[in-house]
Scaffold this motif. Sequence first.
Motif, PDB file in Angstrom:
ATOM      1  N   ILE A   1      42.285 -30.909  22.917  1.00  0.00           N
ATOM      2  CA  ILE A   1      43.243 -31.435  21.951  1.00  0.00           C
ATOM      3  C   ILE A   1      43.564 -32.899  22.184  1.00  0.00           C
ATOM      4  O   ILE A   1      43.955 -33.621  21.269  1.00  0.00           O
ATOM      5  CB  ILE A   1      44.518 -30.565  21.978  1.00  0.00           C
ATOM      6  CG1 ILE A   1      45.147 -30.524  20.595  1.00  0.00           C
ATOM      7  CG2 ILE A   1      45.530 -31.059  23.002  1.00  0.00           C
ATOM      8  CD1 ILE A   1      46.252 -29.521  20.470  1.00  0.00           C
TER       9      ILE A   1
ATOM     10  N   CYS B   1      39.886 -29.355  14.707  1.00  0.00           N
ATOM     11  CA  CYS B   1      40.292 -27.974  14.922  1.00  0.00           C
ATOM     12  C   CYS B   1      39.160 -27.028  14.537  1.00  0.00           C
ATOM     13  O   CYS B   1      38.912 -26.031  15.225  1.00  0.00           O
ATOM     14  CB  CYS B   1      41.540 -27.664  14.089  1.00  0.00           C
ATOM     15  SG  CYS B   1      42.222 -26.017  14.362  1.00  0.00           S
TER      16      CYS B   1
ATOM     17  N   ARG C   1      49.683 -31.178  16.701  1.00  0.00           N
ATOM     18  CA  ARG C   1      48.255 -30.809  16.759  1.00  0.00           C
ATOM     19  C   ARG C   1      48.085 -29.482  17.502  1.00  0.00           C
ATOM     20  O   ARG C   1      47.305 -28.622  17.085  1.00  0.00           O
ATOM     21  CB  ARG C   1      47.479 -31.938  17.435  1.00  0.00           C
ATOM     22  CG  ARG C   1      45.973 -31.832  17.404  1.00  0.00           C
ATOM     23  CD  ARG C   1      45.389 -33.210  17.696  1.00  0.00           C
ATOM     24  NE  ARG C   1      44.112 -33.160  18.397  1.00  0.00           N
ATOM     25  CZ  ARG C   1      42.931 -32.996  17.830  1.00  0.00           C
ATOM     26  NH1 ARG C   1      42.864 -32.832  16.520  1.00  0.00           N
ATOM     27  NH2 ARG C   1      41.823 -32.995  18.537  1.00  0.00           N
TER      28      ARG C   1
ATOM     29  N   PHE D   1      46.353 -25.974  16.146  1.00  0.00           N
ATOM     30  CA  PHE D   1      45.277 -25.285  16.854  1.00  0.00           C
ATOM     31  C   PHE D   1      45.679 -23.844  17.172  1.00  0.00           C
ATOM     32  O   PHE D   1      44.865 -22.917  17.042  1.00  0.00           O
ATOM     33  CB  PHE D   1      44.931 -26.038  18.142  1.00  0.00           C
ATOM     34  CG  PHE D   1      43.977 -27.187  17.960  1.00  0.00           C
ATOM     35  CD1 PHE D   1      44.157 -28.119  16.941  1.00  0.00           C
ATOM     36  CD2 PHE D   1      42.900 -27.364  18.810  1.00  0.00           C
ATOM     37  CE1 PHE D   1      43.283 -29.188  16.779  1.00  0.00           C
ATOM     38  CE2 PHE D   1      42.013 -28.419  18.663  1.00  0.00           C
ATOM     39  CZ  PHE D   1      42.203 -29.335  17.642  1.00  0.00           C
TER      40      PHE D   1
END
Length: 264
Positions: A128, A134, A182, A186
């Motif tokens: 990440i 993703c 983020r 994910f």
Amino acid sequence: MLYQGVSLILAPLLVFQGLNVRRTTPRLPEPEGERVGQTGANPALSLLILGDSAAAGVGVAFQQHALLGQVIEQLSPQLEFSYGLFAKTGSTTSTTLQALQEQIDIAHPILGQTHFDVIVTSLGVNDITSSISCEKWLLQQKALFELITKRYTPKLILVTALPPLGLFPALPHPLRWSLGQRANQFNRQLQQLLIKLNQQVDQPTDFRLIKLPLENPQPDITMLEFMRQVMASDGFHPGAPIYSAWANLVVEQIVGGIKSAAIA
């Protein structure tokens, strides 16, 4: 997503902050201690922990206080089992998959084994913080799950969700906010992947997502300050309290999910 548009606008600042974090964050060593063994003469279950620096136990000095050691401490009074830890600082889903795809010596004390009842994975933080999408990450995760399912025929795979990067003390704002958003994205997509895997008719393995219950018991301090207390000195890796809580989740899933079947 809104955060993607904001992150794009802030990209130069986020890149600068990211490089500065890499440069200034202390590099903690992996803890000392055994990574393979068993807790009794007649193990009723076999466990593999697979992943990155968190799986390896970075943040504490000895494996006794890391994830593996805490699982051993909490599970061994209830069940004799064998265990192996294959984890390395800096590992990504891709590098772990590559390591498993290489020709493995059958004499390897961990990867050379033919079966594990339970596999715990901890991968994603290093993904990440890179530029991987993703979608690509999910494909890599799916490939990893397919490989370890075929090779080790586990009854249960416990997939550790990405931690709340939005609360990592080592990360400055707005980088902390951006990576936190983020990570949430994910995790949502990872949960959907596991649901699909569990819906496969011919799937003998049960996939479960485990999320650390990081709740602040001290109302007089902020969540960020609480995280400073329970994380390692670098503000980026788990501290002993988090490893203990993580191990508790793993043990709960093992005892509740397959202990009776393993002994039978």
